[in-house]
Design a protein around this motif. Structure first.
Motif, PDB file in Angstrom:
ATOM      1  N   ARG A  28       0.817  -1.222   0.000  1.00 55.63           N
ATOM      2  CA  ARG A  28       0.000   0.000   0.000  1.00 55.63           C
ATOM      3  C   ARG A  28       0.849   1.269   0.000  1.00 55.63           C
ATOM      4  NH1 ARG A  28      -5.185   0.628   1.196  1.00 55.63           N
ATOM      5  NH2 ARG A  28      -4.586   2.540   2.277  1.00 55.63           N
ATOM      6  N   GLY A  35      -5.507  -1.011  -3.695  1.00 52.48           N
ATOM      7  CA  GLY A  35      -6.636  -1.950  -3.773  1.00 52.48           C
ATOM      8  C   GLY A  35      -6.578  -2.975  -2.653  1.00 52.48           C
ATOM      9  N   VAL A  75      -5.389  -7.140  -6.566  1.00 48.90           N
ATOM     10  CA  VAL A  75      -6.551  -6.940  -7.436  1.00 48.90           C
ATOM     11  C   VAL A  75      -6.190  -6.093  -8.662  1.00 48.90           C
ATOM     12  CG1 VAL A  75      -7.487  -4.840  -6.332  1.00 48.90           C
ATOM     13  CG2 VAL A  75      -9.053  -6.522  -7.331  1.00 48.90           C
ATOM     14  N   GLN A  88     -13.919 -10.497 -11.806  1.00 51.60           N
ATOM     15  CA  GLN A  88     -14.304  -9.086 -11.711  1.00 51.60           C
ATOM     16  C   GLN A  88     -15.583  -8.820 -12.500  1.00 51.60           C
ATOM     17  OE1 GLN A  88     -10.417  -7.700 -13.115  1.00 51.60           O
ATOM     18  NE2 GLN A  88     -10.112  -6.653 -11.162  1.00 51.60           N
ATOM     19  N   ILE A  92     -19.455  -7.611 -11.030  1.00 53.85           N
ATOM     20  CA  ILE A  92     -20.264  -6.491 -11.520  1.00 53.85           C
ATOM     21  C   ILE A  92     -21.636  -6.995 -11.935  1.00 53.85           C
ATOM     22  CG2 ILE A  92     -20.508  -4.739 -13.328  1.00 53.85           C
ATOM     23  CD1 ILE A  92     -17.469  -4.523 -13.457  1.00 53.85           C
ATOM     24  N   ILE A 107     -12.405 -11.025  -4.264  1.00 51.87           N
ATOM     25  CA  ILE A 107     -12.040 -11.335  -5.652  1.00 51.87           C
ATOM     26  C   ILE A 107     -10.739 -12.133  -5.684  1.00 51.87           C
ATOM     27  CG2 ILE A 107     -11.227 -10.260  -7.800  1.00 51.87           C
ATOM     28  CD1 ILE A 107     -13.511  -8.234  -7.513  1.00 51.87           C
TER      29      ILE A 107
ATOM     30  N   ALA B  17     -19.317   0.084  -9.722  1.00 54.75           N
ATOM     31  CA  ALA B  17     -18.873  -1.304  -9.604  1.00 54.75           C
ATOM     32  C   ALA B  17     -17.502  -1.517 -10.258  1.00 54.75           C
ATOM     33  CB  ALA B  17     -19.908  -2.246 -10.218  1.00 54.75           C
ATOM     34  N   PHE B  18     -17.293  -0.896 -11.410  1.00 55.47           N
ATOM     35  CA  PHE B  18     -16.018  -1.093 -12.103  1.00 55.47           C
ATOM     36  C   PHE B  18     -14.846  -0.680 -11.204  1.00 55.47           C
ATOM     37  CE2 PHE B  18     -12.458   0.366 -14.651  1.00 55.47           C
ATOM     38  CZ  PHE B  18     -12.238  -0.726 -15.483  1.00 55.47           C
ATOM     39  N   LYS B  20     -14.797  -0.477  -8.033  1.00 51.59           N
ATOM     40  CA  LYS B  20     -14.711  -1.309  -6.831  1.00 51.59           C
ATOM     41  C   LYS B  20     -14.096  -2.679  -7.111  1.00 51.59           C
ATOM     42  CE  LYS B  20     -18.053   1.117  -4.026  1.00 51.59           C
ATOM     43  NZ  LYS B  20     -19.446   1.276  -3.604  1.00 51.59           N
ATOM     44  N   VAL B  21     -14.341  -3.241  -8.258  1.00 55.08           N
ATOM     45  CA  VAL B  21     -13.771  -4.561  -8.534  1.00 55.08           C
ATOM     46  C   VAL B  21     -12.324  -4.486  -9.033  1.00 55.08           C
ATOM     47  CG1 VAL B  21     -16.030  -5.589  -9.027  1.00 55.08           C
ATOM     48  CG2 VAL B  21     -14.603  -4.791 -10.937  1.00 55.08           C
ATOM     49  N   THR B  22     -11.882  -3.282  -9.390  1.00 57.95           N
ATOM     50  CA  THR B  22     -10.513  -3.167  -9.882  1.00 57.95           C
ATOM     51  C   THR B  22      -9.565  -2.551  -8.848  1.00 57.95           C
ATOM     52  OG1 THR B  22     -11.165  -1.070 -10.898  1.00 57.95           O
ATOM     53  CG2 THR B  22     -11.095  -3.003 -12.338  1.00 57.95           C
ATOM     54  N   GLY B  23     -10.097  -2.198  -7.694  1.00 56.02           N
ATOM     55  CA  GLY B  23      -9.250  -1.594  -6.659  1.00 56.02           C
ATOM     56  C   GLY B  23      -9.002  -0.116  -6.895  1.00 56.02           C
ATOM     57  N   ARG B  24      -9.798   0.481  -7.796  1.00 53.97           N
ATOM     58  CA  ARG B  24      -9.574   1.898  -8.099  1.00 53.97           C
ATOM     59  C   ARG B  24     -10.494   2.833  -7.325  1.00 53.97           C
ATOM     60  NH1 ARG B  24      -8.998   1.200 -14.672  1.00 53.97           N
ATOM     61  NH2 ARG B  24      -7.613  -0.587 -14.481  1.00 53.97           N
ATOM     62  N   ALA B  25     -11.392   2.271  -6.544  1.00 54.43           N
ATOM     63  CA  ALA B  25     -12.249   3.122  -5.702  1.00 54.43           C
ATOM     64  C   ALA B  25     -11.374   3.655  -4.571  1.00 54.43           C
ATOM     65  CB  ALA B  25     -13.400   2.299  -5.145  1.00 54.43           C
ATOM     66  N   TYR B  27     -10.730   5.231  -1.087  1.00 54.46           N
ATOM     67  CA  TYR B  27     -11.175   5.511   0.277  1.00 54.46           C
ATOM     68  C   TYR B  27     -10.117   6.467   0.867  1.00 54.46           C
ATOM     69  CZ  TYR B  27     -14.014   1.446  -0.838  1.00 54.46           C
ATOM     70  OH  TYR B  27     -14.897   0.592  -1.459  1.00 54.46           O
ATOM     71  N   ASP B  30      -6.425   5.744   1.116  1.00 57.48           N
ATOM     72  CA  ASP B  30      -5.687   5.453  -0.110  1.00 57.48           C
ATOM     73  C   ASP B  30      -5.033   6.707  -0.696  1.00 57.48           C
ATOM     74  OD1 ASP B  30      -6.711   2.923   0.230  1.00 57.48           O
ATOM     75  OD2 ASP B  30      -8.414   3.260  -1.119  1.00 57.48           O
ATOM     76  N   VAL B 233     -17.153   5.183   0.714  1.00 59.83           N
ATOM     77  CA  VAL B 233     -17.523   4.888   2.097  1.00 59.83           C
ATOM     78  C   VAL B 233     -17.589   3.372   2.269  1.00 59.83           C
ATOM     79  CG1 VAL B 233     -19.268   5.222   3.886  1.00 59.83           C
ATOM     80  CG2 VAL B 233     -18.886   7.012   2.176  1.00 59.83           C
TER      81      VAL B 233
END
Ligand code: FES
Ligand code: FES
Lengths: 156, 423
Positions: A28, A35, A75, A88, A92, A107, B17-18, B20-25, B27, B30, B233
């Motif tokens: 990190r 991620g 991820v 992934q 979605i 995931i 969703a995109f 969040k599943v790729t780790g780009r969201a 928080y 980060d 969040v």
């Protein structure tokens, strides 16, 4: 300070780090793979899950020096040439992510599981994600997504 | 004819969703800013008592940039409904986990070292940890002269008369416990001075406009000089409807003119935010021979802990929902929010409507047993329908599909409704 070598998401890194850093800290803070999430710092929640030499590990419980020389997938490493990993895509499609904080961990656990799974039952999928906590979804959609990802991969 | 909708009945992907599943969201934890310092909170380890601090030794540590206490806060009071919380305790600690000071240093390790070096002197006083005891005249007081923060009443018809006419009466006390939201992302945030010189805080919150108001009022700066930016969040469920680290970060960034980041550990997260109200619910319910409800009387006592937070609103809602979805002609409800030295209770999913079913539904079962009736029949007899009047006098004019819902449920369960099979 100590030197370690890591391969993360296909790229080699040589790092000078403090001895007491955990793998999650290096990922990190030093490499900015944010991620990887931290939910509990004690191996309970699985938000920090990464694949280390093919095995799923809690990166909050692995000291960085223990990971020296290993290959890590986070991820961020699942997207290949702009294409999402089937897991992934399925997350979605099935609405398996809500707040998203547990999602990278789930995931990765699913990815490690599907790398070996043959016709997994829902029971086996549940077992595979038993190291991960989700406070939002209630798990069913996550299991649906992992079943779906298996179907994508087998073309069924 | 089946209507086609654009959205209803369709599988719609979440907009986020995109990411969040790729780790780009992203928080708050980060985010890494240039020249960023770290902050950590010193919290009380006792529940009730007077406190004083000696920060001199901690301040001398190389790399410690600032130690903030109540003396640094222009207006030390805040709170989402009542201003009964202090940014940092000035005199009296009221619960375990009360913030005493905020340490900012070049890194987290130095913060820990400084926290250890702060000398904390306590003079413990007797506390009160049971909301029923806390209502007594001679109980230790958490704030001011009474621990009763709020009393909500419903008076409908004549309960005494209703009980006189009842064939069966059941009286029971029910208790529920405190619950934590345990959202997966512990509180985190980053305070900084933005490009226009305003104090900015990036935080995961349920209530950014309120956070702005509290920062402006406690730091005594105009609200247009404050920005609160809501990051992703990681779950909330009501637990991010109060202030946690917002003011601490704004204060530190404003004084030090540097970005300051804070990430709570799981343990600190438990200490920092609200809890679900533990409730004591005394219920008395009466029905006639046929199972028609005639009267209900209840006293509901909610442990609101050391601070009001949303306690008043939660206990009002508990009171409003006290009859459950059942028509009762004679109703008397008294619900209370009561201060104790426990963790403060506030918003949690259901907001007071979640605890009361434990009581009113078991009352229905207990009545059914006494009447030799099955539990579905007694519910069907009393359940709200279109045209029913609630305990607060509202006539339900539409959207009351409870009978249908219960029938479907009974059918799906294969439950022998109305038959003698239930015993
Ligand atoms: S943060 Fe590693 S298991 Fe929870
Ligand atoms: S989606 Fe929020 S914890 Fe799983």
């Amino acid at each position: 300070m100590i030197n370690i070598k890591l391969n993360v998401n296909g790229k080699d890194y040589s790092l000078e780090i403090e001895e007491d850093k955990r793998l999650i800290d290096v990922l990190r803070e030093d490499l900015r793979f944010t991620g990887v999430k931290e939910g509990c710092s004690e191996g309970e929640c699985g938000a920090c899950s990464v694949i280390m030499d093919g095995r799923i590990v809690n990166s909050c419980l692995v000291m960085a020096v223990q990971a020296n020389g290993s290959s890590i997938v986070t991820v961020e490493g699942l997207v290949k040439d702009g294409e999402l990993d089937p897991v992934q895509r399925a997350f979605i499609e099935k609405g398996a992510t809500q707040c998203g904080y547990c999602t990278p961990g789930f995931i990765m656990a699913a990815r490690a599981f599907l790398n070996r799974a043959k016709d997994p039952t829902r029971e086996e999928i549940r077992e595979a994600i038993s190291g991960n906590l989700c406070r939002c979804t209630g798990y069913n959609k996550i299991v649906d997504a992992i079943e779906e990802a298996y179907r994508y991969e087998k073309g069924i | 004819m089946k209507r086609e909708f654009k959205v209803v009945g369709k599988n719609i992907h979440r907009v986020d969703a995109f990411k969040k599943v790729t780790g780009r969201a992203i928080y708050p934890e980060d985010i890494f800013m240039e020249n960023m310092a770290y902050g950590k909170t010193l919290r009380s380890t006792i529940a009730h008592g007077y406190v004083s601090l000696d920060t001199r030794e901690a301040e001398k540590i190389d790399g410690v940039l600032g130690i903030f206490t109540y003396k640094d806060v222009p207006n030390n009071r805040y709170g989402v409904v009542y201003k009964d919380q202090e940014v940092f305790v000035s005199k009296k600690v009221k619960r375990v986990g009360d913030p005493l000071a905020f340490v900012v240093a070049e890194n987290e390790k130095l913060c820990d070292l400084a926290l250890e070096k702060i000398k904390v002197y306590y003079e413990e006083i007797e506390g009160v940890f049971d909301p029923v005891e806390a209502m007594e005249e001679d109980a230790p007081k958490v704030h001011g002269k009474s621990n009763i923060l709020y009393h909500f009443k419903i008076r409908k018809g004549d309960v005494e008369e209703g009980f006189r006419r009842s064939h069966v009466i059941v009286e029971n006390t029910y208790k529920t416990h405190m619950v934590d939201h345990a959202f997966l992302q512990p509180e985190a945030g980053i305070g900084y001075i933005d490009e226009e010189g305003r104090v900015a805080v990036i935080v995961s919150t349920q209530y950014p406009h309120y956070d702005m108001e509290e920062i402006a009022s406690t730091l005594n700066i105009p609200i247009d000089q404050v920005r609160v930016i809501n990051a992703y969040v990681g779950g909330a469920f009501g637990g991010r409807e109060d202030i946690s680290l917002q003011i601490h970060l704004a204060l530190a960034a404003k004084v030090l003119k540097r970005p300051v980041k804070t990430i709570y550990s799981r343990e600190e997260s438990f200490l920092a935010h609200s809890k679900r109200h533990a409730m004591v619910m005394r219920y008395k319910t009466g029905a006639d021979k046929e199972g028609n409800l005639l009267a209900m009387e209840t006293v509901i006592i909610g442990d609101t802990g050391a601070y009001a937070s949303w306690g008043e609103n939660v206990m009002r809602k508990a009171g409003v929902h006290a009859t459950g979805p059942y028509y009762i002609p004679n109703v008397k409800v008294d619900s209370y929010a009561v201060y104790t030295n426990n963790p403060f209770a506030g918003a949690v999913r259901g907001f007071g409507a979640t605890q009361v079913p434990v009581a009113y539904e078991q009352q229905m079962d207990a009545l059914a047993v006494k009447l030799g009736m099955d539990p579905v029949t007694i519910r069907m007899k009393n359940i709200f329908k279109v045209g029913s009047e609630t305990a607060t006098g509202q006539i339900l004019t539409e959207g009351v599909p409870l009978e249908e819902c219960l029938s479907k449920l009974v059918e799906a369960m294969g439950y022998p409704y109305g038959k003698e099979a239930y015993r």
